[in-house]
Scaffold this motif. Structure first.
Motif, PDB file in Angstrom:
ATOM      1  N   SER A 149     -13.231  21.913 -19.709  1.00  0.00           N
ATOM      2  CA  SER A 149     -13.413  22.091 -21.151  1.00  0.00           C
ATOM      3  C   SER A 149     -12.101  21.981 -21.915  1.00  0.00           C
ATOM      4  O   SER A 149     -12.105  21.693 -23.111  1.00  0.00           O
ATOM      5  CB  SER A 149     -14.064  23.447 -21.433  1.00  0.00           C
ATOM      6  N   ASN A 150     -10.971  22.192 -21.237  1.00  0.00           N
ATOM      7  CA  ASN A 150      -9.672  22.162 -21.910  1.00  0.00           C
ATOM      8  C   ASN A 150      -8.835  20.952 -21.515  1.00  0.00           C
ATOM      9  O   ASN A 150      -7.617  20.958 -21.701  1.00  0.00           O
ATOM     10  CB  ASN A 150      -8.877  23.436 -21.591  1.00  0.00           C
ATOM     11  N   VAL A 151      -9.483  19.917 -20.998  1.00  0.00           N
ATOM     12  CA  VAL A 151      -8.733  18.766 -20.520  1.00  0.00           C
ATOM     13  C   VAL A 151      -7.948  18.096 -21.650  1.00  0.00           C
ATOM     14  O   VAL A 151      -6.897  17.495 -21.414  1.00  0.00           O
ATOM     15  CB  VAL A 151      -9.692  17.761 -19.840  1.00  0.00           C
ATOM     16  N   MET A 152      -8.411  18.208 -22.906  1.00  0.00           N
ATOM     17  CA  MET A 152      -7.730  17.605 -24.038  1.00  0.00           C
ATOM     18  C   MET A 152      -7.003  18.638 -24.905  1.00  0.00           C
ATOM     19  O   MET A 152      -6.537  18.324 -25.994  1.00  0.00           O
ATOM     20  CB  MET A 152      -8.728  16.830 -24.907  1.00  0.00           C
ATOM     21  N   THR A 153      -6.906  19.869 -24.443  1.00  0.00           N
ATOM     22  CA  THR A 153      -6.272  20.937 -25.212  1.00  0.00           C
ATOM     23  C   THR A 153      -4.754  20.893 -25.031  1.00  0.00           C
ATOM     24  O   THR A 153      -4.254  20.895 -23.902  1.00  0.00           O
ATOM     25  CB  THR A 153      -6.799  22.312 -24.773  1.00  0.00           C
ATOM     26  N   ASP A 154      -4.025  20.855 -26.144  1.00  0.00           N
ATOM     27  CA  ASP A 154      -2.564  20.845 -26.081  1.00  0.00           C
ATOM     28  C   ASP A 154      -2.054  22.138 -25.463  1.00  0.00           C
ATOM     29  O   ASP A 154      -2.493  23.241 -25.811  1.00  0.00           O
ATOM     30  CB  ASP A 154      -1.972  20.697 -27.493  1.00  0.00           C
ATOM     31  N   GLY A 155      -1.101  21.993 -24.557  1.00  0.00           N
ATOM     32  CA  GLY A 155      -0.477  23.155 -23.943  1.00  0.00           C
ATOM     33  C   GLY A 155      -1.225  23.742 -22.764  1.00  0.00           C
ATOM     34  O   GLY A 155      -0.714  24.655 -22.110  1.00  0.00           O
ATOM     35  N   TYR A 156      -2.430  23.237 -22.494  1.00  0.00           N
ATOM     36  CA  TYR A 156      -3.208  23.808 -21.396  1.00  0.00           C
ATOM     37  C   TYR A 156      -2.687  23.311 -20.058  1.00  0.00           C
ATOM     38  O   TYR A 156      -2.449  22.117 -19.868  1.00  0.00           O
ATOM     39  CB  TYR A 156      -4.685  23.433 -21.541  1.00  0.00           C
ATOM     40  N   GLY A 157      -2.519  24.231 -19.120  1.00  0.00           N
ATOM     41  CA  GLY A 157      -2.088  23.894 -17.771  1.00  0.00           C
ATOM     42  C   GLY A 157      -3.248  24.023 -16.798  1.00  0.00           C
ATOM     43  O   GLY A 157      -3.990  25.026 -16.824  1.00  0.00           O
ATOM     44  N   ARG A 158      -3.441  23.040 -15.955  1.00  0.00           N
ATOM     45  CA  ARG A 158      -4.551  23.072 -14.994  1.00  0.00           C
ATOM     46  C   ARG A 158      -4.416  24.275 -14.075  1.00  0.00           C
ATOM     47  O   ARG A 158      -3.324  24.624 -13.625  1.00  0.00           O
ATOM     48  CB  ARG A 158      -4.562  21.778 -14.181  1.00  0.00           C
ATOM     49  N   ARG A 159      -5.560  24.928 -13.808  1.00  0.00           N
ATOM     50  CA  ARG A 159      -5.585  26.114 -12.953  1.00  0.00           C
ATOM     51  C   ARG A 159      -6.231  25.813 -11.606  1.00  0.00           C
ATOM     52  O   ARG A 159      -7.042  24.895 -11.488  1.00  0.00           O
ATOM     53  CB  ARG A 159      -6.385  27.235 -13.610  1.00  0.00           C
ATOM     54  N   SER A 160      -5.884  26.620 -10.630  1.00  0.00           N
ATOM     55  CA  SER A 160      -6.590  26.621  -9.345  1.00  0.00           C
ATOM     56  C   SER A 160      -6.586  28.048  -8.815  1.00  0.00           C
ATOM     57  O   SER A 160      -5.680  28.835  -9.103  1.00  0.00           O
ATOM     58  CB  SER A 160      -5.916  25.680  -8.335  1.00  0.00           C
ATOM     59  N   VAL A 161      -7.623  28.366  -8.045  1.00  0.00           N
ATOM     60  CA  VAL A 161      -7.766  29.708  -7.497  1.00  0.00           C
ATOM     61  C   VAL A 161      -7.128  29.756  -6.118  1.00  0.00           C
ATOM     62  O   VAL A 161      -7.381  28.894  -5.266  1.00  0.00           O
ATOM     63  CB  VAL A 161      -9.252  30.109  -7.409  1.00  0.00           C
ATOM     64  N   GLU A 162      -6.300  30.764  -5.895  1.00  0.00           N
ATOM     65  CA  GLU A 162      -5.666  30.963  -4.581  1.00  0.00           C
ATOM     66  C   GLU A 162      -6.468  32.006  -3.810  1.00  0.00           C
ATOM     67  O   GLU A 162      -6.655  33.134  -4.283  1.00  0.00           O
ATOM     68  CB  GLU A 162      -4.218  31.422  -4.765  1.00  0.00           C
ATOM     69  N   LEU A 163      -6.938  31.608  -2.634  1.00  0.00           N
ATOM     70  CA  LEU A 163      -7.764  32.484  -1.809  1.00  0.00           C
ATOM     71  C   LEU A 163      -7.048  32.844  -0.518  1.00  0.00           C
ATOM     72  O   LEU A 163      -6.175  32.109  -0.041  1.00  0.00           O
ATOM     73  CB  LEU A 163      -9.091  31.793  -1.476  1.00  0.00           C
ATOM     74  N   SER A 164      -7.446  33.968   0.041  1.00  0.00           N
ATOM     75  CA  SER A 164      -6.939  34.371   1.366  1.00  0.00           C
ATOM     76  C   SER A 164      -8.063  35.112   2.096  1.00  0.00           C
ATOM     77  O   SER A 164      -8.964  35.680   1.471  1.00  0.00           O
ATOM     78  CB  SER A 164      -5.704  35.260   1.237  1.00  0.00           C
ATOM     79  N   SER A 165      -7.995  35.076   3.408  1.00  0.00           N
ATOM     80  CA  SER A 165      -9.043  35.729   4.201  1.00  0.00           C
ATOM     81  C   SER A 165      -8.698  37.203   4.413  1.00  0.00           C
ATOM     82  O   SER A 165      -7.526  37.584   4.502  1.00  0.00           O
ATOM     83  CB  SER A 165      -9.184  35.037   5.558  1.00  0.00           C
ATOM     84  N   LEU A 166      -9.732  38.008   4.470  1.00  0.00           N
ATOM     85  CA  LEU A 166      -9.578  39.429   4.747  1.00  0.00           C
ATOM     86  C   LEU A 166      -9.933  39.701   6.207  1.00  0.00           C
ATOM     87  O   LEU A 166     -10.864  39.120   6.755  1.00  0.00           O
ATOM     88  CB  LEU A 166     -10.503  40.245   3.838  1.00  0.00           C
TER      89      LEU A 166
END
Length: 239
Positions: A29-46
């Motif tokens: 939704s923010n691909v054309m938004t100025d200043g927006y940085g792409r996010r990713s989720v960091e996962l780890s196993s328990l």
């Protein structure tokens, strides 16, 4: 593994999947938004004893090409400066007129010079002397008009400089406030990416006025310095 452990594992997976879907939708939704940085989720196993304990969301990473961003800001600053020079020179050209423009200063001076040459060839001719006076009046009137227009342009330039300084000071205050907010949000373990996006937009506005470099700090805050490496741009600017 007990039923409760299996359910907890499934819930942790659903929570991670939900967070990932939220991040993906935000990226789209923010691909054309100025200043927006792409996010990713960091996962780890328990790990709970000898058994897996599901998955844990460690945090959200924000990706920005720092080198490309710095180059783009310097290019924007250069473009803004060059555009200002073009606007100023274009206005001066309109005031002075081009060499072949009939109403320009160059044409008036050329007509005055021609009248002087004509009068010098026959000083007793009253019409030729009157033409010299007329052409001199034209030059004087044009110079007076250009002087007033030049003063007006100078006042406009002073007002523009004052406006840029005011805008710069306000933006610098915003960067300081966003730095403090980002530091506070990070200390509570929450995701400050939205605040970092907002800070990037503010720094972009500053870069349009002053060429700068951004220095990342370990705590998530940033410092700003001039292009040649002089620190202290984060302080207020006086005219």
């Amino acid at each position: 593994m007990s039923i409760s452990s299996a359910l907890n594992n499934a819930i942790s997976g659903l929570t991670a999947s939900s967070r990932m879907a939220e991040v993906v939708s935000s990226n789209l939704s923010n691909v054309m938004t100025d200043g927006y940085g792409r996010r990713s989720v960091e996962l780890s196993s328990l790990q709970l004893g000898q058994y897996g304990g599901g998955v844990r969301v460690e945090g959200v990473n924000r990706f920005v090409d720092a080198g490309l961003l710095a180059d783009r800001r310097l290019a924007d600053a250069a473009l803004a400066a060059n555009q200002q020079n073009v606007d100023t020179l274009s206005r001066l050209e309109q005031l002075l007129g081009s060499a072949d423009e009939a109403g320009g200063l160059g044409a008036k001076l050329a007509a005055f010079e021609a009248a002087l040459i004509s009068a010098a060839s026959d000083p007793a001719a009253q019409t030729r002397l009157a033409a010299v006076v007329t052409r001199l009046d034209d030059v004087a009137n044009t110079l007076n008009g250009n002087t007033h227009a030049g003063q007006s342009a100078r006042q406009d330039a002073d007002a523009a400089i004052a406006g840029d300084i005011s805008k710069l000071n306000e933006a610098l205050v915003q960067v300081g406030e966003l730095n403090a907010d980002i530091l506070r949000i990070k200390s509570t373990g929450h995701d400050p990416s939205s605040l970092i996006d907002a800070r990037q937009r503010v720094v972009d506005e500053i870069a349009d006025i002053v060429p700068l470099r951004q220095v990342e700090r370990d705590n998530g805050t940033i410092g700003l310095m001039t292009k040649n490496g002089t620190a202290g741009i984060s302080r207020r600017v006086n005219r």
